[in-house]
Structure formats: C-alpha cells, structure tokens
Design an enzyme around this catalytic site. Structure first.
Site, mmCIF file in Angstrom:
data_model
loop_
_atom_site.group_PDB
_atom_site.id
_atom_site.type_symbol
_atom_site.label_atom_id
_atom_site.label_comp_id
_atom_site.label_asym_id
_atom_site.label_seq_id
_atom_site.Cartn_x
_atom_site.Cartn_y
_atom_site.Cartn_z
ATOM 1 N N LYS A 158 15.758 49.603 -62.741
ATOM 2 C CA LYS A 158 16.484 50.314 -62.137
ATOM 3 C C LYS A 158 15.626 51.130 -60.948
ATOM 4 O O LYS A 158 14.468 51.279 -61.172
ATOM 5 C CB LYS A 158 17.116 51.604 -62.988
ATOM 6 C CG LYS A 158 17.972 51.077 -64.003
ATOM 7 C CD LYS A 158 19.130 50.378 -63.621
ATOM 8 C CE LYS A 158 20.094 50.115 -64.629
ATOM 9 N NZ LYS A 158 21.442 49.653 -63.939
ATOM 10 N N GLU A 240 30.235 45.662 -60.404
ATOM 11 C CA GLU A 240 30.370 45.785 -61.932
ATOM 12 C C GLU A 240 31.728 46.968 -62.182
ATOM 13 O O GLU A 240 32.115 46.842 -63.399
ATOM 14 C CB GLU A 240 29.109 46.562 -62.578
ATOM 15 C CG GLU A 240 28.800 47.910 -62.280
ATOM 16 C CD GLU A 240 27.095 48.258 -62.386
ATOM 17 O OE1 GLU A 240 26.254 47.285 -62.205
ATOM 18 O OE2 GLU A 240 27.072 49.113 -63.199
ATOM 19 N N HIS A 290 28.016 41.455 -65.194
ATOM 20 C CA HIS A 290 27.544 42.866 -65.732
ATOM 21 C C HIS A 290 27.908 42.868 -67.464
ATOM 22 O O HIS A 290 29.207 42.820 -67.223
ATOM 23 C CB HIS A 290 27.962 43.911 -64.945
ATOM 24 C CG HIS A 290 27.561 45.356 -65.347
ATOM 25 N ND1 HIS A 290 28.214 46.039 -66.425
ATOM 26 C CD2 HIS A 290 26.383 46.126 -65.045
ATOM 27 C CE1 HIS A 290 27.739 47.137 -66.339
ATOM 28 N NE2 HIS A 290 26.509 47.145 -65.732
HETATM 29 MG MG MG Z 1 24.349 47.463 -61.766
#
Ligand code: MG
Length: 372
Positions: A158, A240, A290
């Site tokens: 992330k 997603e 996802h």
């Molecule tokens: Mg993502």
C-alpha cells in the site's frame, strides 16, 4: 429443486493490532456466510462482507422469507431481485445457487461453466502495509520476507496513506529486498490526483518488476486515467469497488486501464462477474481479480480465472494472478486449501470441490454485540 432452508453464519474477529491502507486502519475482520439447502438435500455456500447487523437484519427479515420455496433453477431472477435490496447479499446467494446446481449435476463449478483452461492459478500476496507503530516500514518489509519464504513471488503493497516521501522511502526498502527478482504491485486506493501520481514516475521507470500501479487516482476519472496511462512507465489497474459490468464500460471503452480488478464480492452475482471477465477479454484488457474479503469469494475468483481464456498467445497459459490476503485474518482459512509456491491448485470435486471449516465457523461466531 426448491429452497427449503437458509442458514446464516456471521463471523467476527477483533484484530490484536490494527492494520490498514490509505483508507484508514482496520480494527476487526468480519465475514457472513450462508448455506442454502433444497428439498432434495443439496446444499451450497455463499459469502458476503458488510456491517454484520445490517446483513443479519436483511437476511432474516427480507431475503430468507423471499427465498424459501423458490426454485434453484431461477438463479438469475432471484439474484436480480435481491440485488435491488443489497448487492453483496445477492452475490452470496448467487454463489450458493451455483454450487447447488453444480453438485446436483455432479460437476465441478468450472466444468459447469465449460471447463478449465488450467489446473493452477497464480496468486499474489496482498498486504495492508500501515500500522499504528512508528516502525511500520520495518514491519512491512519483514512481512514481505516471510511471505517470500512461504513461496510467494509477487507482493501488493500500500501507498497513499502517508506523505509521498515517506511512502517512497518504504517502497525503496521493499525493492532492496526484492532486488528485481520478485514482483511488486503498488496500490494507492485512489489517494492521489494525476500530479501526485506522476511524482512516482522517476522511480517507476527504473523498476521493471512493478506489475501494475493500482488506483493511483479516483477510478471514475476516466480521462485522467487515459492521460496517466500514456505518461506513467508501468501498467495501471483499478475497479475493485465497481458493482456491475456496466460500471466497467467507460474504463474499457476509454482504454483507460491495462488491468481491471473486479471483485466477485462487490459485483452483484457470480454470473455478472463472469460477464465482466468476458467483456475485459473482448476489449483486450487484462483482468486481475480483487479478492480481499472472504475465502469463498476468492475461491470463486480462482474458479473464474481457471475457466477464463488466456489473455495472450505469447505464453501457452497466460492468466492474470488473483489476490491472496496474507494479513492476520482467520477467515482466510475458511477454505482449507492453501497456495503452494505462489500457485493455487483448483479443487476438482463436485460443486466447489472442498468443505468449509465448520470448527472455524463455530469458533468465530459473532455474538450479536455492537462493534465499530
Ligand atoms: Mg486496491
């Protein structure tokens, strides 16, 4: 075959140490499983994730009374109705009814859909990189080292939750471990604007091991994505949170992304999820699912990926990887099959070809108390 019972299994787990992404910290994980049983004795499992009190009330008061006595063969009609009330609940009902039809036909889900193109599907290790600890960067690299030791060779990390300078320092230490020999995916969870995303360009052009840059900017900004796709050195991915096949059409027809990332839990039904996958193939845009919330949902993502035509003729078996949650989350073990060397072997028995872990269901059963 008529629906006779619908059982529900709300699950809750308080995380000992919160973790998170650019959207904030997670303090708990939840999961809501359903089991539909018919008058012939066949049964199937479904899964969704949302605020448990909302799901529970919705199932008990509206969805279950509607489903009892309905024919399993009317899946599309039933899912279409439930979608109007709760899209994710509709996805769970869709899973359960597909499993029932497959088991009743003595077929694996993939065979019901026309057969598998491959027996194994690659998976990548997906992290929530942030914690409340000041040493979050070190912990993140350690977690990646552990997943690498377990056989994963692609890691999603992330960014977007800290300053660009701090995030870049983190990613540089991740890259120092990977040494270009293993692959990296960066996910900003729609945190930036185009100018901020372009601040990564000088690094990205040095990194051939970055498979894609996921959701640098809000995913509905199609024109901005098209511009970024021309300017950034790495492929772009996103989508997603889209709830229908139609939501993907502007991104696909605008050629704004290199990969779409639909989630079978967020699209209202596995049938529509499969239509989304086919549409991506028609547009010549890759599709990497996802699948962060829920082991059964992820299993369906893997079934669809196993049944999907290869995206290219370059390799005999070109298929995009599926997301694998490697964070602390007991519900990732609801399905007992784990990947080996970064690949998941598709179970080939009737229905979903595997069993849900009932001990785990009992152990993590939600007690009905409020949480937040
Ligand atoms: Mg993502």
């Amino acid at each position: 075959m008529k629906i006779q019972t619908v059982e529900t299994f709300p699950l809750f787990y308080q995380l000992p140490k919160p973790y998170g992404d650019a959207n904030g910290m997670k303090a708990y994980r939840t999961c809501y499983l359903i089991r539909i049983t018919t008058d012939s004795g066949a049964s199937g499992w479904g899964e969704c994730v949302d605020w448990l009190p909302t799901l529970h009330k919705g199932f008990q008061e509206r969805i279950i009374p509607y489903l009892i006595g309905q024919s399993v063969a009317d899946r599309r009609k039933l899912v279409r109705t439930i979608k109007k009330w709760h899209a994710r609940a509709a996805a769970s009902v869709s899973m359960a009814l597909i499993e029932i039809i497959a088991s009743h036909s003595r077929l694996n889900v993939c065979d019901l859909w026309g057969g598998k193109f491959r027996e194994k599907v690659p998976v990548y290790a997906s992290f929530q990189s942030y914690s409340e600890d000041s040493s979050w960067q070190k912990q993140s690299v350690k977690a990646i080292e552990k997943a690498a030791a377990e056989g994963f060779s692609t890691f999603k990390v992330k960014i977007g939750g800290k300053s660009i300078a701090e995030d870049q320092q983190h990613i540089l230490s991740v890259q120092n471990f990977l040494l270009g020999k293993m692959n990296l995916v960066l996910d900003a969870n729609q945190s930036y604007d185009a100018a901020a995303a372009l601040q990564w360009q000088s690094l990205l052009q040095k990194w051939p091991n970055v498979l894609w840059f996921e959701e640098p900017i809000p995913v509905k900004q199609v024109t901005e994505y098209r511009t970024l796709r021309q300017r950034l050195a790495v492929p772009l991915a996103g989508g997603e949170n889209m709830e229908s096949t139609a939501d993907f059409i502007p991104l696909l027809s605008g050629h704004a992304l290199d990969f779409i990332t639909p989630d079978p839990l967020h699209i209202a039904g596995i049938d529509e999820y499969r239509e989304t996958a086919s549409l991506a193939r028609t547009f010549g845009i890759r599709m990497t699912p996802h699948a962060y919330d829920g082991a059964l949902t992820r299993l369906y993502a893997l079934f669809v990926q196993a049944s999907l035509e290869p995206w290219s003729k370059m390799e005999e078996d070109a298929i995009e990887p599926v997301e694998w949650d490697v964070m602390e989350n007991p519900f990732t073990r609801l399905i007992p099959i784990q990947p080996s060397n970064g690949e998941f072997a598709i179970p080939c028995g009737n229905g979903i070809g595997t069993e849900i872990d009932m001990d785990l269901l009992a152990f993590y059963s939600w007690d009905g108390s409020s949480y937040g």
